[in-house]
Write a protein that holds these residues in place. Structure first.
Motif, PDB file in Angstrom:
ATOM      1  N   SER A 117       0.916  -1.280   0.112  1.00  0.00           N
ATOM      2  CA  SER A 117      -0.004  -0.028  -0.036  1.00  0.00           C
ATOM      3  C   SER A 117       0.925   1.115   0.059  1.00  0.00           C
ATOM      4  O   SER A 117       1.937   1.244   0.860  1.00  0.00           O
ATOM      5  CB  SER A 117      -0.976   0.082   1.314  1.00  0.00           C
ATOM      6  OG  SER A 117      -1.383   1.331   1.422  1.00  0.00           O
ATOM      7  N   THR A 118       0.437   2.296  -0.617  1.00  0.00           N
ATOM      8  CA  THR A 118       1.512   3.678  -0.726  1.00  0.00           C
ATOM      9  C   THR A 118       0.428   4.473   0.278  1.00  0.00           C
ATOM     10  O   THR A 118       0.849   5.731   0.233  1.00  0.00           O
ATOM     11  CB  THR A 118       1.431   4.059  -2.160  1.00  0.00           C
ATOM     12  OG1 THR A 118      -0.237   4.025  -2.749  1.00  0.00           O
ATOM     13  CG2 THR A 118       2.125   3.056  -3.047  1.00  0.00           C
ATOM     14  N   LEU A 146       9.816  11.370   5.980  1.00  0.00           N
ATOM     15  CA  LEU A 146      10.653  10.372   6.525  1.00  0.00           C
ATOM     16  C   LEU A 146      10.119   9.250   5.915  1.00  0.00           C
ATOM     17  O   LEU A 146      11.319   8.264   5.725  1.00  0.00           O
ATOM     18  CB  LEU A 146      10.310  10.453   8.104  1.00  0.00           C
ATOM     19  CG  LEU A 146      11.007   9.242   8.884  1.00  0.00           C
ATOM     20  CD1 LEU A 146      12.168   9.209   8.919  1.00  0.00           C
ATOM     21  CD2 LEU A 146      10.247   9.004  10.135  1.00  0.00           C
ATOM     22  N   ALA A 147       8.698   8.925   5.758  1.00  0.00           N
ATOM     23  CA  ALA A 147       8.425   7.712   5.226  1.00  0.00           C
ATOM     24  C   ALA A 147       9.304   7.371   3.867  1.00  0.00           C
ATOM     25  O   ALA A 147       9.250   6.239   3.405  1.00  0.00           O
ATOM     26  CB  ALA A 147       6.864   7.461   5.073  1.00  0.00           C
ATOM     27  N   LYS A 152      11.783   0.906   1.783  1.00  0.00           N
ATOM     28  CA  LYS A 152      11.933   0.569   0.190  1.00  0.00           C
ATOM     29  C   LYS A 152      10.797   1.006  -0.711  1.00  0.00           C
ATOM     30  O   LYS A 152      11.110   1.472  -1.772  1.00  0.00           O
ATOM     31  CB  LYS A 152      11.936  -1.113   0.172  1.00  0.00           C
ATOM     32  CG  LYS A 152      12.153  -1.566  -1.349  1.00  0.00           C
ATOM     33  CD  LYS A 152      12.351  -3.078  -0.951  1.00  0.00           C
ATOM     34  CE  LYS A 152      12.642  -3.703  -2.440  1.00  0.00           C
ATOM     35  NZ  LYS A 152      12.557  -5.350  -2.410  1.00  0.00           N
ATOM     36  N   ALA A 153       9.870   1.060   0.028  1.00  0.00           N
ATOM     37  CA  ALA A 153       8.536   1.639  -0.884  1.00  0.00           C
ATOM     38  C   ALA A 153       8.863   3.179  -1.427  1.00  0.00           C
ATOM     39  O   ALA A 153       8.428   3.487  -2.509  1.00  0.00           O
ATOM     40  CB  ALA A 153       7.279   1.430  -0.331  1.00  0.00           C
ATOM     41  N   GLY A 157       9.993   2.377  -4.775  1.00  0.00           N
ATOM     42  CA  GLY A 157       8.486   2.341  -5.372  1.00  0.00           C
ATOM     43  C   GLY A 157       7.821   3.463  -5.462  1.00  0.00           C
ATOM     44  O   GLY A 157       8.496   4.399  -5.843  1.00  0.00           O
ATOM     45  N   ALA A 158       6.483   3.374  -5.396  1.00  0.00           N
ATOM     46  CA  ALA A 158       5.629   4.599  -5.619  1.00  0.00           C
ATOM     47  C   ALA A 158       5.646   5.802  -5.001  1.00  0.00           C
ATOM     48  O   ALA A 158       4.982   6.682  -4.953  1.00  0.00           O
ATOM     49  CB  ALA A 158       4.302   3.953  -6.247  1.00  0.00           C
TER      50      ALA A 158
END
Length: 226
Positions: A117-118, A146-147, A152-153, A157-158
């Motif tokens: 989930s993004t 921060l996230a 890795k996402a 990722g997106a």
């Protein structure tokens, strides 16, 4: 992912009215809800019962409760043997739980990565609230940054987005939005010292803000009081 596949969202749910409205807004926008509650040693554990009830009522595909022992460090009227204040005060009140929202969002961030989930949703509010620093726009913006550097996402990722749809709403606005969405607010528990059955004290900061919201919205208050 096809256009017809719903997007997964991790939504923090406390059992109170704000997180219930947040779930309902996410559902209206087409998100598939993965509800997350945190048992952090709070004195008002009946809110966790309400969280499970609200998640089920609002169609979450799953509801997970993660245990984090914040009572072991204390420092708050919600996690230590400190009286919950029943009068308003200046400054940040003793019901502030050190690092609570940082920890909760961090757990949500980990689960979101696992789910692919993004989108992480939370019901923080910076208008009619107790003045907690981790309920303000600057905190949400900083955590989103921060996230996106800590995962890795975020790096490969997106990316991760933190949704806080209630941030600029008054409690009356939140009550009206829940009414528009057909929410049964009697299923929610907001009180800082609710009894084992989830009945509210009617005197703490959370109770006063909630009652004020329904009153200013012109809606009946469905709260169950002790």
């Amino acid at each position: 992912m096809s256009a017809s596949t719903p997007r997964k969202a991790v939504i923090l749910v406390s059992g109170g009215m704000d997180s219930a409205v947040t779930i309902a807004i996410a559902r209206e926008q087409g998100f598939q809800v993965h509800a997350l509650s945190v048992a952090y040693g709070q004195r008002h554990s009946s809110e966790l019962d309400a969280a499970a009830r609200v998640a089920h009522m609002l169609g979450a595909v799953e509801h997970k409760t993660v245990h984090v022992d914040l009572r072991s460090i204390g420092g708050s009227a919600l996690t230590a043997d400190i009286d919950v204040p029943e009068q308003g005060s200046d400054g940040i009140p003793v019901t502030y739980v050190p690092a609570r929202n940082t920890i909760m969002l961090s757990v949500a961030l980990g689960w979101a990565e696992v789910l692919g989930s993004t989108d992480i949703w939370c019901g923080v509010n910076a208008v009619d609230y107790s003045g907690y620093p981790d309920c303000r726009p600057a905190f949400i913006e900083a955590f989103e940054q921060l996230a996106n550097v800590a995962t890795k996402a975020g790096v490969e990722g997106a990316g991760i987005r933190i949704h806080a749809p209630l941030m600029a709403m008054s409690k009356a606005d939140i009550a009206r939005e829940g009414h528009r969405l057909g929410l049964d607010f009697s299923a929610t528990v907001s009180c800082y010292q609710a009894d084992a059955e989830g009945r509210a004290c009617g005197r703490c900061d959370a109770c006063r803000l909630r009652a004020q919201g329904f009153r200013e919205a012109g809606l009946p208050d469905p709260t169950r009081y002790a």
